[in-house]
Design an enzyme around this catalytic site. Structure first.
Site, PDB file in Angstrom:
ATOM      1  N   LEU A 152       7.816 -10.054   0.957  1.00 27.64           N
ATOM      2  CA  LEU A 152       8.277  -8.682   0.802  1.00 27.64           C
ATOM      3  C   LEU A 152       8.458  -8.368  -0.678  1.00 27.64           C
ATOM      4  O   LEU A 152       8.097  -7.299  -1.167  1.00 27.64           O
ATOM      5  CB  LEU A 152       9.592  -8.477   1.556  1.00 27.64           C
ATOM      6  CG  LEU A 152       9.578  -8.843   3.040  1.00 27.64           C
ATOM      7  CD1 LEU A 152      10.899  -8.470   3.706  1.00 27.64           C
ATOM      8  CD2 LEU A 152       8.436  -8.166   3.763  1.00 27.64           C
ATOM      9  N   ARG A 202       8.417 -25.697   5.199  1.00 29.98           N
ATOM     10  CA  ARG A 202       7.630 -25.255   6.354  1.00 29.98           C
ATOM     11  C   ARG A 202       6.430 -26.155   6.643  1.00 29.98           C
ATOM     12  O   ARG A 202       6.162 -26.489   7.788  1.00 29.98           O
ATOM     13  CB  ARG A 202       7.116 -23.838   6.103  1.00 29.98           C
ATOM     14  CG  ARG A 202       8.214 -22.806   6.127  1.00 29.98           C
ATOM     15  CD  ARG A 202       7.691 -21.434   5.779  1.00 29.98           C
ATOM     16  NE  ARG A 202       8.761 -20.449   5.940  1.00 29.98           N
ATOM     17  CZ  ARG A 202       8.622 -19.155   5.720  1.00 29.98           C
ATOM     18  NH1 ARG A 202       7.461 -18.675   5.327  1.00 29.98           N
ATOM     19  NH2 ARG A 202       9.629 -18.329   5.887  1.00 29.98           N
ATOM     20  N   GLY A 205       0.807  -1.225   0.000  1.00 32.48           N
ATOM     21  CA  GLY A 205       0.000   0.000   0.000  1.00 32.48           C
ATOM     22  C   GLY A 205       0.834   1.267   0.000  1.00 32.48           C
ATOM     23  O   GLY A 205       0.551   2.208  -0.742  1.00 32.48           O
TER      24      GLY A 205
END
Lengths: 246, 675
Positions: free
Chosen positions: B479, B364, B78
């Site tokens: 990211l 994971r 954003g």
């Protein structure tokens, strides 16, 4: 553990506040804010309005939380309020909880304050002017590791405002110095270095923060351990800037 | 919506599954028409983004001053989008619920950001990053999107360095890299354990620069509570000023949601306290499809729950698994012993035992599921919470003996300190205890290649959309995606939509606006006037328990059906019995949470329906009915290589399932193996 809490309650910025006393039972494994969550659940149960306090990440990095705990910003440990745990207190303790106290941080409600002044200080020059897409390759300009490391240490400031709350003068120079040092250590930050420091200091004063008298309370309270030398850097850059006619 | 919007077209083929295959979710949904992403250009993979950028129309610079954009959320996606659109000359309004844009939860990301720079000369390339991401996502993402992500990854690093992001550097002054999450090259850029913080501060400063320039206006402590759709286009939002309680309406030519993920539907997660689904869920209710909502990433190395008071979970970087060895006692009787007194032969290093090739470094999802299995068997360690010990040891004793305490301090010092602060235990002398926790959601609002939803004029970026990570996200890729969308993708696609603007001015008394405002007000009035007995948090906690138990690491047909019933009952009780004190016309955190929990209660049901429908195991989604004889995840490509895009059909009707087939033209789908 049984605790007595003295908490500042204030309905809105305009209304007068007062200290109120509550009893709460906590466990040493709880974080400080979880202890307040427990209190709020109990207040809700009793039909009393819960205590408003800010928090978000609860892992010590967003800077949203911040309470004066027994007169110390973030309490007795050198960490953020959210990372403080109840094992730092003893059964039977009385804990006084207040919002940050500073003219530049008006209380919104109970323990929540408005730190918009920090955003406005950044707006006044706390950036490097580069539009998206206008950047050269990241390796075009090497940055000596020492400079990069010092820039990083300064850049870890989370903008929580503990420095201001700790300062007898209500000064935000540790916050200012951290940003000026972060950007001033990097080659990319040189073009605006001198105007930046002048503009940011001007905005700081305009917001009603006090002057720095090098007491160092800010550094003792800073959860991110921003070093005092960023204030020396700030003063040094400001002198240079003024000499250069900025 | 009954008509397909003009951003998609209907593909001709049938969407029904083969007859021999169970339709577990039958009765819980209505089959809808298939959908197709029509914005992704065809042709060679590496030319598609160039093609789209060229074909996307440009709004004349002089016109941009008259074109307005609303951006909700100020995380990496954003903040970078608002700054970039401001620089381009549009009139931008940016909203966040925190007291400053700098607090958005991207700030908590630790590890790093991937980019195909190949600065190490170790054979990395755009194609390799693309390939790793597709494979890591277990073949449930789109080739075109992922390739674009890999392409723009390199620009992100350039941009961030120019902004002054203090990435780690080598003594020669050049950028350092590390490897991450089981890939074979070093492509992760990092700033100690605070990469998210540094990247977000960079984007935040770029945003504040635009505020100073007058192109962006920031509204902090403002929460979006409704989307305004007029004549089929997203034209504005309704927000609540969280300080005054005022309900405000803002119009624009286009609305961008960058409101993050909904992991807090589980109550306990590594998300920030305020993270919520409301912005995207309100959009979903207005016609935006929700894609793959059940795809949740559960991170294996978090600090375990200590008791009922727990408000959130804290992640410990995955990098710890490089040197730590994971084990539980072989005998249940040993679970309460001091771990240092448990003899070597009485320890079960279960990952090393089951997966000899990858050992403690399995992906994971596998590490998480096996930890759950050990605790379900009764071999968990640490405090008993609700009858079960939920923790496994992560032991550094061997590493400390091999490398010395100093080396371990150098590598992991800040993580060890954080662990000690939270648990009160010294991980240098006692093994750490860890347990999986909800960390990220791959699901989100469905978007096309332009990042536009099924509502024209509504774009979604960052974790809030579903597009790039398939069924499992690789480390250091969140990211990358947030900044790719915000800096480089959105600004190039949104202009095609804005080239038709500015759109007609909307009257304040437009029926669509009045209806939305009325809905918002009546919801608030209900909460304030309800004479209930239970707190909002108690409902949230109960919902979280249901989701974690039945829609967490392992999902079964029976469990999901049960969860749907439980959620419906809980939701019903919530509306009748929730208690919110204080006033709506002031700062009221219970009221804020009530609105969020109301939306979580609807989302939770859809997640369970989505998980019930997908009778296969892929990435973070493990269906017990779909596993190999050895208990490994079994993907079913013939039946499920599609995106499940759900359309809201009203509060009393089952959602409509639209399937988008995933076509692999460049990568061959393979089964993952880590043995």
């Amino acid at each position: 553990m049984k605790l007595t809490l003295n908490i500042w309650r204030q309905a809105s910025t305009a209304s007068a506040g007062e200290m109120k006393t509550y009893q709460v039972e906590a466990s040493p494994d709880m974080s400080f804010l979880e202890m307040l969550d427990v209190l709020n659940e109990e207040l809700n149960e009793k039909g009393e309005e819960p205590v408003a306090f800010d928090s978000d990440c609860r892992e010590g990095i967003c800077g949203m939380c911040g309470l004066m705990i027994n007169g110390e910003p973030h309490g007795p440990e050198r960490t953020t309020t959210c990372q403080l745990h109840m094992r730092s207190f003893a059964d039977g303790d009385t804990i006084t909880i207040e919002p940050w106290r500073s003219t530049a941080f008006p209380v919104l409600k109970d323990l929540c304050v408005d730190r918009g002044a920090f955003d406005r200080i950044i707006q006044s020059g706390g950036y490097i002017s580069v539009n998206t897409g206008a950047a050269p390759d990241a390796h075009a300009t090497p940055v000596p590791k020492d400079n990069a490391d010092r820039a990083f240490d300064a850049a870890t400031c989370i903008g929580c405002g503990a420095c201001v709350a700790a300062c007898p003068n209500g000064s935000a120079t540790l916050f200012l110095g951290a940003k000026v040092t972060h950007l001033g250590e990097l080659p990319q930050g040189q073009a605006e270095r001198w105007s930046r420091v002048v503009d940011m200091v001007g905005q700081h004063d305009h917001e009603g923060f006090g002057g720095c008298t090098n007491i160092g309370e800010c550094v003792a309270a800073c959860p991110k351990e921003i070093p005092l030398d960023v204030i020396s850097q700030l003063n040094s850059d400001l002198r240079t800037a003024i000499r250069k006619g900025h | 919506m009954t008509d397909m919007p003009d951003t998609t077209t209907t593909a001709p083929e049938s969407a029904t599954a083969p007859a021999e295959f169970a339709d577990d979710a039958a009765g819980y949904y209505t089959p809808g028409d298939p959908i197709r992403d029509t914005k992704a250009p065809s042709g060679p993979l590496d030319e598609r983004w160039n093609t789209r950028q060229f074909e996307a129309r440009i709004a004349n610079p002089a016109n941009r001053r008259r074109l307005s954009v609303i951006v909700v959320g100020t995380g990496l996606a954003g903040a970078s989008a608002a700054a970039t659109l401001g620089e381009a000359g549009y009139v931008v309004k940016s909203f966040c619920y925190q007291d400053s844009p700098r607090r958005a939860h991207s700030i908590a990301a630790q590890g790093g950001i991937n980019a195909a720079k190949n600065y190490k000369g170790d054979g990395d390339s755009v194609y390799r990053l693309f390939y790793d991401t597709i494979k890591g996502g277990d073949y449930r993402s789109r080739e075109s999107n992922v390739y674009r992500l890999a392409q723009v990854s390199t620009n992100i690093i350039d941009q961030c360095v120019a902004q002054g992001v203090p990435f780690a550097r080598e003594y020669g002054g050049l950028l350092d890299n590390r490897s991450f999450g089981g890939v074979q090259v070093s492509r992760t850029f990092y700033a100690r354990g605070q990469t998210g913080q540094q990247l977000l501060i960079g984007a935040y400063q770029a945003l504040e620069r635009q505020v100073a320039a007058g192109t962006v206006r920031c509204y902090t402590r403002h929460e979006m509570v409704e989307l305004i759709v007029v004549d089929g286009r997203a034209r504005g939002i309704i927000v609540r000023d969280m300080v005054t309680g005022e309900i405000e309406t803002y119009f624009a030519d286009v609305v961008v949601l960058a409101s993050g993920g909904y992991g807090n539907v589980f109550f306990l997660s590594t998300n920030a306290m305020g993270c919520n689904v409301t912005a995207t869920w309100r959009a979903h209710r207005k016609g935006a499809y929700m894609a793959n909502p059940c795809f949740t990433q559960i991170h294996p190395t978090c600090i375990p729950v200590t008791g009922h008071h727990q408000s959130k979970l804290t992640l410990m970087s995955e990098s710890l698994r490089n040197d730590g060895r994971i084990w539980v006692p072989k005998k249940k009787a040993d679970c309460t012993k001091d771990p240092r007194d448990i003899a070597e032969e009485d320890r079960d290093y279960y990952l090393e035992r089951i997966y000899p090739a990858f050992g403690n470094l399995v992906p994971r999802d596998i590490a998480s599921r096996q930890a759950k299995n050990m605790c379900d068997e009764g071999r968990g360690v640490g405090p008993e919470v609700e009858g079960v010990r939920r923790g496994v040891y992560l032991d550094f004793a061997d590493a400390i003996e091999r490398l010395g305490r100093e080396a371990i301090e150098e590598k992991y010092g800040n993580l060890f300190d954080m662990y000690a602060r939270i648990t009160g235990e010294d991980p240098y002398s006692v093994p750490m205890r860890i347990y999986p926790a909800v960390h990220y959601v791959m699901g989100g609002l469905w978007v096309d290649y332009d990042l536009q939803t099924t509502i024209p004029g509504l774009f979604v970026i960052g974790e809030a959309n579903f597009s790039d990570h398939g069924a499992n996200r690789l480390g250091a890729s969140a990211l990358m995606q947030g900044l790719a969308d915000g800096y480089f993708v959105l600004s190039n696609t949104i202009r095609d939509y804005l080239a038709d603007g500015p759109f007609d001015r909307i009257a304040d008394d437009d029926p669509a606006v009045v209806e939305a405002q009325t809905a918002v007000q009546s919801r608030i009035d209900h909460f304030m006037s309800n004479t209930g007995t239970r707190s909002v948090d108690s409902y949230h906690r109960e919902l979280g328990n249901i989701m974690w138990e039945y829609c967490g690491m392992e999902r079964t047909e029976d469990g999901l059906r049960k969860a749907i019933d439980l959620i419906r009952t809980l939701r019903d009780d919530f509306w009748r019995n929730v208690k919110v004190l204080g006033s709506a016309e002031s700062l009221n955190q219970s009221l804020e949470r009530a609105g969020r929990v109301a939306d979580f209660l609807e989302l939770g049901e859809l997640m369970c329906i989505d998980a019930l429908n997908r009778r296969e195991s892929c990435g973070g989604h493990f269906r017990a009915e779909s596993q190999t004889e050895e208990g490994e995840a079994l993907r079913r490509d013939e039946q499920y290589s599609y995106v499940a895009a759900w359309e809201w059909a009203g509060p009393d009707d089952p959602p409509v399932l639209h399937k988008e087939d995933l076509v692999y033209e460049f990568v061959e789908m393979k089964a993952r193996s880590y043995k």
